[in-house]
Design a protein around this motif. Structure first.
Motif, PDB file in Angstrom:
ATOM      1  N   HIS A   4      16.897  -2.447  48.499  1.00 36.02           N
ATOM      2  CA  HIS A   4      15.492  -2.404  48.894  1.00 36.02           C
ATOM      3  C   HIS A   4      14.747  -2.970  47.404  1.00 36.02           C
ATOM      4  O   HIS A   4      13.663  -3.569  47.288  1.00 36.02           O
ATOM      5  CB  HIS A   4      14.791  -1.350  49.173  1.00 36.02           C
ATOM      6  CG  HIS A   4      15.036  -1.218  50.700  1.00 36.02           C
ATOM      7  ND1 HIS A   4      14.556  -2.100  51.853  1.00 36.02           N
ATOM      8  CD2 HIS A   4      15.845  -0.401  51.496  1.00 36.02           C
ATOM      9  CE1 HIS A   4      15.133  -1.802  52.716  1.00 36.02           C
ATOM     10  NE2 HIS A   4      15.845  -1.008  52.938  1.00 36.02           N
ATOM     11  N   LEU A   5      15.113  -2.444  46.403  1.00 34.52           N
ATOM     12  CA  LEU A   5      14.862  -2.749  44.933  1.00 34.52           C
ATOM     13  C   LEU A   5      15.020  -3.998  44.659  1.00 34.52           C
ATOM     14  O   LEU A   5      14.108  -4.556  44.024  1.00 34.52           O
ATOM     15  CB  LEU A   5      15.476  -1.832  43.857  1.00 34.52           C
ATOM     16  CG  LEU A   5      15.232  -1.960  42.233  1.00 34.52           C
ATOM     17  CD1 LEU A   5      13.820  -1.777  42.201  1.00 34.52           C
ATOM     18  CD2 LEU A   5      16.250  -1.332  41.579  1.00 34.52           C
ATOM     19  N   TYR A  57      11.608   3.290  39.213  1.00 38.67           N
ATOM     20  CA  TYR A  57      12.785   3.278  40.058  1.00 38.67           C
ATOM     21  C   TYR A  57      13.772   4.363  39.539  1.00 38.67           C
ATOM     22  O   TYR A  57      14.422   5.307  40.076  1.00 38.67           O
ATOM     23  CB  TYR A  57      13.422   1.984  40.256  1.00 38.67           C
ATOM     24  CG  TYR A  57      14.730   2.244  41.078  1.00 38.67           C
ATOM     25  CD1 TYR A  57      14.629   2.286  42.620  1.00 38.67           C
ATOM     26  CD2 TYR A  57      15.931   1.832  40.473  1.00 38.67           C
ATOM     27  CE1 TYR A  57      15.824   2.346  43.139  1.00 38.67           C
ATOM     28  CE2 TYR A  57      17.094   2.155  41.169  1.00 38.67           C
ATOM     29  CZ  TYR A  57      17.195   2.197  42.509  1.00 38.67           C
ATOM     30  OH  TYR A  57      18.303   2.334  43.209  1.00 38.67           O
ATOM     31  N   HIS A  79       9.786   5.534  48.468  1.00 35.30           N
ATOM     32  CA  HIS A  79       9.497   5.024  49.711  1.00 35.30           C
ATOM     33  C   HIS A  79       8.207   4.322  49.777  1.00 35.30           C
ATOM     34  O   HIS A  79       8.137   3.231  50.484  1.00 35.30           O
ATOM     35  CB  HIS A  79       9.635   6.126  50.979  1.00 35.30           C
ATOM     36  CG  HIS A  79       9.379   5.569  52.222  1.00 35.30           C
ATOM     37  ND1 HIS A  79       8.042   6.013  52.711  1.00 35.30           N
ATOM     38  CD2 HIS A  79      10.116   5.214  53.066  1.00 35.30           C
ATOM     39  CE1 HIS A  79       8.162   5.050  54.001  1.00 35.30           C
ATOM     40  NE2 HIS A  79       9.369   5.158  54.255  1.00 35.30           N
ATOM     41  N   SER A 107       9.364  -3.741  52.840  1.00 39.26           N
ATOM     42  CA  SER A 107      10.178  -3.234  54.093  1.00 39.26           C
ATOM     43  C   SER A 107       9.561  -2.252  54.836  1.00 39.26           C
ATOM     44  O   SER A 107       9.578  -1.221  54.824  1.00 39.26           O
ATOM     45  CB  SER A 107      11.422  -2.625  53.568  1.00 39.26           C
ATOM     46  OG  SER A 107      12.386  -3.421  52.966  1.00 39.26           O
ATOM     47  N   SER A 118      18.755   1.712  48.867  1.00 38.53           N
ATOM     48  CA  SER A 118      17.985   2.075  47.870  1.00 38.53           C
ATOM     49  C   SER A 118      17.940   0.818  46.904  1.00 38.53           C
ATOM     50  O   SER A 118      17.010   0.144  46.630  1.00 38.53           O
ATOM     51  CB  SER A 118      18.011   3.113  47.094  1.00 38.53           C
ATOM     52  OG  SER A 118      17.053   3.348  45.800  1.00 38.53           O
ATOM     53  N   PHE A 167       8.892   0.884  48.233  1.00 36.96           N
ATOM     54  CA  PHE A 167       9.764  -0.276  49.122  1.00 36.96           C
ATOM     55  C   PHE A 167       9.085  -0.471  50.174  1.00 36.96           C
ATOM     56  O   PHE A 167       9.341  -1.509  50.884  1.00 36.96           O
ATOM     57  CB  PHE A 167      11.200   0.757  49.328  1.00 36.96           C
ATOM     58  CG  PHE A 167      12.211   0.795  48.189  1.00 36.96           C
ATOM     59  CD1 PHE A 167      11.816  -0.039  47.138  1.00 36.96           C
ATOM     60  CD2 PHE A 167      13.112   1.693  48.160  1.00 36.96           C
ATOM     61  CE1 PHE A 167      12.801   0.350  46.086  1.00 36.96           C
ATOM     62  CE2 PHE A 167      14.161   1.961  47.122  1.00 36.96           C
ATOM     63  CZ  PHE A 167      14.015   0.995  45.986  1.00 36.96           C
ATOM     64  N   LEU A 223      12.141  -5.965  46.556  1.00 36.23           N
ATOM     65  CA  LEU A 223      10.965  -5.900  45.874  1.00 36.23           C
ATOM     66  C   LEU A 223      10.976  -6.814  44.208  1.00 36.23           C
ATOM     67  O   LEU A 223       9.996  -7.341  44.278  1.00 36.23           O
ATOM     68  CB  LEU A 223      10.736  -4.429  45.350  1.00 36.23           C
ATOM     69  CG  LEU A 223       9.612  -3.919  44.762  1.00 36.23           C
ATOM     70  CD1 LEU A 223       8.210  -4.358  45.664  1.00 36.23           C
ATOM     71  CD2 LEU A 223       9.428  -2.655  44.501  1.00 36.23           C
ATOM     72  N   VAL A 257      15.662   5.734  51.748  1.00 36.73           N
ATOM     73  CA  VAL A 257      15.598   5.719  50.386  1.00 36.73           C
ATOM     74  C   VAL A 257      16.655   6.435  49.368  1.00 36.73           C
ATOM     75  O   VAL A 257      16.779   6.204  48.257  1.00 36.73           O
ATOM     76  CB  VAL A 257      14.159   6.046  50.124  1.00 36.73           C
ATOM     77  CG1 VAL A 257      13.884   6.343  48.672  1.00 36.73           C
ATOM     78  CG2 VAL A 257      12.996   5.370  50.628  1.00 36.73           C
TER      79      VAL A 257
END
Length: 106
Positions: free
Chosen positions: A57-58, A89, A33, A40, A54, A36, A61, A48
């Motif tokens: 957001h990965l 991750y 979290h 975000s 997930s 990320f 990133l 998450v």
């Protein structure tokens, strides 16, 4: 002169390194979290543990950390952080799965 976009990307790179340093030995949902949240900021912790969110957001990133975004002078550093984030991750996902906290796509 550094363009704003380049400056923002360098800040993300710095902060990602900091998160990895701070949480690197604790691959949990909370540490993922923190990572990320760099892209975000309003991300709820619950997202998450959702496999769809997930992965999304990965991807966000990764786009910000990609070595191509950081020029030649920072390419090696960006490559290292990019690779470290991917490894971290995977460790976080393993930790979340082991804790039975990962929610399948809805």
């Amino acid at each position: 002169y550094i363009e704003r976009f380049d400056f923002d990307e360098m800040i993300i790179l710095d902060r990602a390194e900091n998160v990895l340093r701070t949480h690197g030995n604790a691959p949990t949902a909370q540490s993922l979290h923190a990572l990320f949240s760099l892209v975000s900021p309003d991300l709820p912790l619950e997202e998450v543990t959702s496999t769809n969110n997930s992965a999304r957001h990965l991807r966000l990133l990764r786009l910000r950390l990609h070595p191509d975004k950081h020029g030649r002078e920072n390419a090696a550093r960006a490559t290292k952080v990019y690779q470290d984030v991917n490894e971290f991750y995977e460790l976080c996902v393993q930790s979340i799965v082991a804790a039975n906290a990962f929610r399948p796509p809805s």
